[in-house]
Write a protein that holds these residues in place. Structure first.
Motif, PDB file in Angstrom:
ATOM      1  N   ASP A 210       0.856  -1.190   0.000  1.00 25.78           N
ATOM      2  CA  ASP A 210       0.000   0.000   0.000  1.00 25.78           C
ATOM      3  C   ASP A 210       0.899   1.249   0.000  1.00 25.78           C
ATOM      4  OD1 ASP A 210      -2.203   1.646   0.306  1.00 25.78           O
ATOM      5  OD2 ASP A 210      -2.562   1.138   2.399  1.00 25.78           O
ATOM      6  N   LYS A 212       0.580   4.770   1.899  1.00 29.14           N
ATOM      7  CA  LYS A 212      -0.325   5.408   2.865  1.00 29.14           C
ATOM      8  C   LYS A 212      -0.290   6.937   2.830  1.00 29.14           C
ATOM      9  CE  LYS A 212      -1.592   1.717   5.714  1.00 29.14           C
ATOM     10  NZ  LYS A 212      -0.515   0.820   6.116  1.00 29.14           N
ATOM     11  N   GLY A 224      -6.072   6.586   3.907  1.00 29.25           N
ATOM     12  CA  GLY A 224      -6.479   5.180   3.936  1.00 29.25           C
ATOM     13  C   GLY A 224      -5.667   4.339   2.968  1.00 29.25           C
ATOM     14  N   TYR A 267      -5.365  -9.965   7.969  1.00 30.58           N
ATOM     15  CA  TYR A 267      -4.440  -9.058   7.284  1.00 30.58           C
ATOM     16  C   TYR A 267      -3.352  -8.703   8.288  1.00 30.58           C
ATOM     17  CZ  TYR A 267      -3.407  -4.209   5.493  1.00 30.58           C
ATOM     18  OH  TYR A 267      -2.858  -3.035   5.084  1.00 30.58           O
ATOM     19  N   ASN A 283      -5.397  -6.386  10.679  1.00 36.09           N
ATOM     20  CA  ASN A 283      -6.758  -6.026  10.304  1.00 36.09           C
ATOM     21  C   ASN A 283      -7.515  -7.327  10.135  1.00 36.09           C
ATOM     22  OD1 ASN A 283      -6.365  -3.175  10.191  1.00 36.09           O
ATOM     23  ND2 ASN A 283      -5.313  -3.443   8.257  1.00 36.09           N
ATOM     24  N   ARG A 285      -9.962  -7.972   7.963  1.00 35.74           N
ATOM     25  CA  ARG A 285     -10.713  -7.774   6.714  1.00 35.74           C
ATOM     26  C   ARG A 285      -9.703  -7.625   5.599  1.00 35.74           C
ATOM     27  NH1 ARG A 285      -8.835  -2.789   6.037  1.00 35.74           N
ATOM     28  NH2 ARG A 285      -8.289  -1.716   7.953  1.00 35.74           N
ATOM     29  N   GLY A 287      -7.726  -5.414   2.829  1.00 30.79           N
ATOM     30  CA  GLY A 287      -7.270  -4.022   2.826  1.00 30.79           C
ATOM     31  C   GLY A 287      -7.900  -3.247   1.681  1.00 30.79           C
ATOM     32  N   ASP A 288      -7.892  -1.935   1.818  1.00 34.23           N
ATOM     33  CA  ASP A 288      -8.395  -1.059   0.771  1.00 34.23           C
ATOM     34  C   ASP A 288      -7.353   0.041   0.597  1.00 34.23           C
ATOM     35  OD1 ASP A 288      -9.785   0.661  -0.868  1.00 34.23           O
ATOM     36  OD2 ASP A 288     -11.650   0.550   0.255  1.00 34.23           O
ATOM     37  N   PRO A 289      -6.630   0.098  -0.504  1.00 35.23           N
ATOM     38  CA  PRO A 289      -6.903  -0.441  -1.832  1.00 35.23           C
ATOM     39  C   PRO A 289      -6.181  -1.734  -2.191  1.00 35.23           C
ATOM     40  CG  PRO A 289      -5.188   1.213  -2.026  1.00 35.23           C
ATOM     41  CD  PRO A 289      -5.512   1.099  -0.567  1.00 35.23           C
ATOM     42  N   GLU A 290      -5.626  -2.470  -1.216  1.00 33.68           N
ATOM     43  CA  GLU A 290      -4.945  -3.714  -1.576  1.00 33.68           C
ATOM     44  C   GLU A 290      -5.890  -4.677  -2.311  1.00 33.68           C
ATOM     45  OE1 GLU A 290      -4.781  -2.176   1.335  1.00 33.68           O
ATOM     46  OE2 GLU A 290      -2.973  -2.676   2.471  1.00 33.68           O
TER      47      GLU A 290
HETATM   48  N1  GLY Z   1      -4.855  -0.019   3.161  1.00 33.62           N
HETATM   49  C1  GLY Z   1      -4.825  -0.147   4.546  1.00 33.62           C
HETATM   50  C2  GLY Z   1      -6.034  -0.691   5.156  1.00 33.62           C
HETATM   51  O1  GLY Z   1      -6.902  -1.209   4.488  1.00 33.62           O
HETATM   52  O2  GLY Z   1      -6.148  -0.634   6.367  1.00 33.62           O
END
Ligand code: GLY
Length: 421
Positions: A210, A212, A224, A267, A283, A285, A287-290
């Motif tokens: 990512d 950040k 994010g 994650y 995490n 869940r 990731g976003d944007p992974e």
């Molecule tokens: N890209 C980091 C997150 O989803 O927490």
């Protein structure tokens, strides 16, 4: 299969897109205009576990995949399971790995999972005294969920004191900052390592990275995530094996021993140090944007694999992941990650070729797609290698415009350094 996706961002668009590509009937609550091109979106008065269960019943969902962390921490999986509805994600107890940074760090300490030295504080004065036990820069973390805004890297005692005041007063992240962790700061490269987990079994996904900070060269405040790429070269085979055995499986064993067996996406946010990979945070869940990069890399078997994980047969599941690489470049709104300007018309979406645009913060207004959040779009492409994926992604970015659009120009540059051929 009828699949319900919970959430409304770029990650959920990528999940919905992948499931639709695999021939499933997809619903999303609440969704967004991009998701509406691949799924039926169900608006919600409020995003409570009860409302998600009502939607799952309404649409006849045979599988529900939960995108964001907040409903997981709020117990959406517990509620679905109590009503015999098939759902993929951790229970509220297991989601504490992300919901409480103090829980996750103390868990890692109990189970010998490599992480930075830390101390937990419930009181501002004690935390101020605690600073003396750490060198600068140091890391301050809010214990609770803070939508990516709960981490401060303080370079001086002055910065640390200001951040502690902001965290404990509630000014920075509200109640999430009523308990604060102080941690050692590590230098190195961050890697996102995600596994599909079912209590004692893990299926690892390719590593992603990512970006950040808001500006190129990792400058400016944290966001994010301004872009991500997926490339097998991010970790060596030995590193992947090490992370699976020493971090992912050890976490699953520890959670089961503590009466909170973990099913869902696990994650591990890693720092690759000279001493090997260490865990910065968990995490619970994707990731976003992974996810946008990851699910663009997978070409088949995703929904069936998630279904298998809910039926305790994950070890038999098979994901199709061809060689190559993917990249996702985020287009963010003016002002992000601070106060954002919304309502700007997005031009050029139909001109994009050889890439897919995942919507994060958009809405329909007056017949146009307009900006409606901080991260607006994730422009995602696949290539034979990272060079090609980045070329295609940036070429597609060049077709899109909206007022004040912010794009990092260096997504994947660290990855390109691994290419010596
Ligand atoms: N890209 C980091 C997150 O989803 O927490």
């Amino acid at each position: 299969m009828n699949i319900l996706i919970v959430g409304s961002g770029g990650r959920e668009h990528a999940i919905a897109w992948r499931c639709a590509q695999e021939g499933h009937k997809v619903f999303c609550a609440p969704g967004n205009p991009g998701i509406a091109t691949v799924a039926e979106c169900i608006p919600l008065a409020s995003q409570t576990p009860e409302n998600f269960l009502d939607v799952a019943n309404l649409v006849g969902a045979e599988l529900t995949i939960v995108g964001p962390e907040a409903p997981l921490v709020a117990g959406v999986v517990d509620l679905f399971e109590a009503h015999g509805k098939r759902v993929f994600g951790p229970t509220a107890k297991a989601a504490q790995l992300e919901g409480s940074k103090a829980f996750s760090k103390e868990f890692m300490a109990r189970h010998g999972i490599p992480t930075a030295r830390f101390q937990v504080f419930d009181d501002l004065d004690e935390a101020k005294k605690g600073l003396a036990r750490f060198d600068y820069p140091l890391v301050l973390k809010a214990d609770g969920l803070a939508a990516g805004k709960g981490v401060v890297i303080a370079k001086t005692r002055g910065e640390a004191l200001e951040a502690l005041e902001g965290l404990f007063s509630g000014a920075l992240v509200g109640a999430a900052g009523s308990r604060v962790l102080i941690e050692d700061f590590w230098r190195g490269e961050e890697v996102s390592f995600i596994a599909i987990c079912d209590h004692d079994t893990a299926l690892t996904l390719p590593p992603t990275q990512d970006h950040k900070a808001i500006f190129d060269n990792d400058q400016g405040p944290n966001t994010g995530g301004m872009g991500a790429y997926c490339d097998d070269r991010i970790l060596t085979e030995a590193e992947k094996k090490h992370v699976l055995e020493e971090i992912i499986l050890r976490t699953l064993t520890g959670m089961a021993e503590e009466g909170a067996p973990f099913r869902g996406f696990l994650y591990a946010g890693l720092m690759i140090t000279a001493d090997g990979p260490k865990v910065l945070e968990y995490n619970v869940r994707l990731g976003d944007p992974e996810t946008q990069a990851l699910l663009y890399r997978i070409t088949g078997g995703f929904a069936e694999t998630i279904l298998a994980a809910t039926e305790h047969r994950l070890s038999q599941a098979k994901l199709e992941i061809p060689p190559g690489a993917t990249a996702c470049v985020v287009a963010a709104a003016k002002g992000y990650p601070g106060q954002v300007k919304i309502g700007d018309r997005i031009e050029g979406l139909n001109a994009v070729e050889n890439a897919t645009v995942f919507h994060a913060g958009t809405k329909e207004s007056g017949g146009y797609t307009v900006t409606a959040g901080g991260r607006v779009l994730g422009i995602t492409a696949r290539g034979a290698d990272l060079r090609e994926a980045l070329k295609l992604a940036y070429s597609a970015v060049g077709k899109i415009q909206f007022d004040g659009m912010q794009v990092r120009k260096d997504i994947g540059q660290k990855g390109l350094k691994r290419y010596t051929d």
